[in-house]
Design an enzyme around this catalytic site. Structure first.
Site, PDB file in Angstrom:
ATOM      1  N   SER A 199     -11.504   1.618  -4.065  1.00  0.00           N
ATOM      2  CA  SER A 199     -11.650   2.159  -5.549  1.00  0.00           C
ATOM      3  C   SER A 199     -12.761   2.556  -6.060  1.00  0.00           C
ATOM      4  O   SER A 199     -13.669   2.494  -7.000  1.00  0.00           O
ATOM      5  CB  SER A 199     -11.105   1.224  -6.436  1.00  0.00           C
ATOM      6  OG  SER A 199      -9.823   0.586  -6.147  1.00  0.00           O
TER       7      SER A 199
ATOM      8  N   GLN B 253       0.824  -1.183  -0.127  1.00  0.00           N
ATOM      9  CA  GLN B 253      -0.120  -0.071  -0.060  1.00  0.00           C
ATOM     10  C   GLN B 253       0.829   1.131  -0.008  1.00  0.00           C
ATOM     11  O   GLN B 253       1.477   1.524   1.032  1.00  0.00           O
ATOM     12  CB  GLN B 253      -0.931  -0.161   1.242  1.00  0.00           C
ATOM     13  CG  GLN B 253      -1.506  -1.463   1.544  1.00  0.00           C
ATOM     14  CD  GLN B 253      -2.832  -1.347   0.395  1.00  0.00           C
ATOM     15  OE1 GLN B 253      -3.610  -0.801   0.067  1.00  0.00           O
ATOM     16  NE2 GLN B 253      -2.352  -2.442  -0.439  1.00  0.00           N
TER      17      GLN B 253
ATOM     18  N   GLY C 206     -12.260   2.218   2.375  1.00  0.00           N
ATOM     19  CA  GLY C 206     -11.149   1.550   1.632  1.00  0.00           C
ATOM     20  C   GLY C 206      -9.955   2.269   0.915  1.00  0.00           C
ATOM     21  O   GLY C 206     -10.182   3.340   0.644  1.00  0.00           O
ATOM     22  N   HIS C 207      -9.071   1.693   0.475  1.00  0.00           N
ATOM     23  CA  HIS C 207      -7.912   2.261  -0.144  1.00  0.00           C
ATOM     24  C   HIS C 207      -8.505   2.630  -1.411  1.00  0.00           C
ATOM     25  O   HIS C 207      -9.184   2.221  -2.047  1.00  0.00           O
ATOM     26  CB  HIS C 207      -6.736   1.326  -0.255  1.00  0.00           C
ATOM     27  CG  HIS C 207      -6.877   0.122  -0.953  1.00  0.00           C
ATOM     28  ND1 HIS C 207      -6.155  -1.229  -0.677  1.00  0.00           N
ATOM     29  CD2 HIS C 207      -8.072  -0.448  -1.774  1.00  0.00           C
ATOM     30  CE1 HIS C 207      -6.606  -2.043  -1.476  1.00  0.00           C
ATOM     31  NE2 HIS C 207      -7.548  -1.587  -2.229  1.00  0.00           N
ATOM     32  N   ASN C 208      -8.001   4.002  -2.006  1.00  0.00           N
ATOM     33  CA  ASN C 208      -7.941   4.520  -3.447  1.00  0.00           C
ATOM     34  C   ASN C 208      -9.291   5.013  -3.661  1.00  0.00           C
ATOM     35  O   ASN C 208      -9.720   5.398  -4.637  1.00  0.00           O
ATOM     36  CB  ASN C 208      -7.913   3.132  -4.414  1.00  0.00           C
ATOM     37  CG  ASN C 208      -6.475   2.888  -4.623  1.00  0.00           C
ATOM     38  OD1 ASN C 208      -5.558   3.447  -3.887  1.00  0.00           O
ATOM     39  ND2 ASN C 208      -6.304   1.590  -5.099  1.00  0.00           N
TER      40      ASN C 208
END
Length: 336
Positions: A262, A201, A242-244
């Site tokens: 995402s 990450q 969450g990520h992105n």
């Protein structure tokens, strides 16, 4: 390249040495690799990978110095790139990242006078500040909070007690309530010969001006791109992002909302409590997600969706009424 305030680049490694027994070099094994990146942003010294055949067009256009692909995708790689064949492209790429870059560790603490813009900054007892931290005037950091290396915090912010804040850029007037976890590694794993391994990450979290983050909320840093929370967005307690993800301006998120990786959310979107959103979903400007809804498809701008799986609210309510009537009719039939 990952932000050098948060990640340090390690010495270059020959491609053949990165592959090990997880793949086979098809060409260019002696090429020196100094970083990892996605196909779209990789440069001549970077290693990229392709695991989804639907993205073959990106492989042909990449400027990466080396790529990891499945055997049937070798011919799609650009002639300028070294090529590695592997059954586990993402896992090999993930393992290689650990030899090419590493997170900056909290090895030593900075002095408050070094981090603070002026005397108006208040740092309560027990706070730990990493090297390279910068704190704008009028900001207050709550007791026992940990601000990781390189973090930048704007003016007039309020950081609660027991907050951990890392890999992040924070705007002016931001409020982060007690126990929030900002910038931890997002959830990502790739299949490998030794079982699932963590995907690196390497991105950041960006909190724009006047964002509020509730108590015990978690916002993951990006896998490579950034996780961004737009200006004026208000996030309740116990929310997971969450990520992105890219959350627009002036959004509202009630408690227990969960947003997978995402996801793109437009401006002015509202989430009821315990709403859930699947990964790679787009939600348009001004949309409303009802409490308890499970969003598994893109939501057009301005619409209100509810239910599981979430649908436009009128359709969802009609289906609920029909189902109730069917259930009621069957019960009456048994009674007769």
């Amino acid at each position: 390249m990952p932000d050098p305030r948060f990640f340090r680049r390690l010495p270059p490694v020959a491609l053949a040495d990165l592959v090990g027994d997880w793949g086979e070099v098809a060409r260019g094994g002696g090429r020196m690799i100094s970083g990892v990146a996605p196909l779209a942003s990789a440069g001549a010294d970077d290693l990229a990978f392709l695991s989804d055949r639907k993205l073959a067009g990106r492989l042909a256009d990449t400027a990466a110095g080396a790529v990891v692909v499945n055997a049937d995708m070798v011919d799609h790689a650009p002639p300028s790139a070294a090529v590695v064949v592997s059954r586990f492209p993402q896992a090999l790429w993930a393992r290689a990242s650990g030899r090419l870059c590493a997170p900056v560790q909290l090895d030593s603490a900075a002095e408050v006078v070094e981090a603070a813009q002026d005397d108006s900054v208040v740092v309560e007892p027990g706070v730990v500040l990493g090297r390279g931290v910068r704190i704008g005037r009028g900001t207050r950091i709550g007791a026992n909070s940990v601000i990781g290396p390189g973090v930048q915090i704007g003016r007039g912010c309020s950081i609660g007690a027991h907050v951990t804040l890392g890999f992040a850029l924070v705007g002016d007037g931001v409020r982060i309530l007690s126990g929030a976890r900002i910038g931890e590694a997002g959830f990502g794993a790739a299949a490998s010969p030794v079982g699932p391994i963590d995907v690196p990450q390497l991105g950041r979290v960006i909190l724009q001006d006047h964002v509020t983050v509730g108590a015990n909320t978690c916002i993951d840093r990006g896998a490579f791109d950034d996780t961004v929370i737009g200006e004026g967005t208000k996030i309740d307690n116990l929310v997971q992002i969450g990520h992105n993800c890219r959350i627009g301006r002036f959004c509202l998120m009630a408690a227990h909302t969960g947003v997978s990786g995402s996801v793109i959310v437009g401006d002015g979107v509202m989430f009821g409590g315990r709403a859930g959103v699947g990964d790679h979903i787009t939600i348009g400007d001004g949309a409303r997600i009802a409490a308890g809804a499970g969003v598994l498809a893109d939501v057009p701008a301005g619409e209100t969706w509810s239910g599981y799986p979430a649908k436009p609210i009128r359709q969802s309510l009609r289906e609920a009424v029909w189902l109730a009537k069917q259930a009621s009719g069957k019960q009456r039939g048994r009674a007769d």
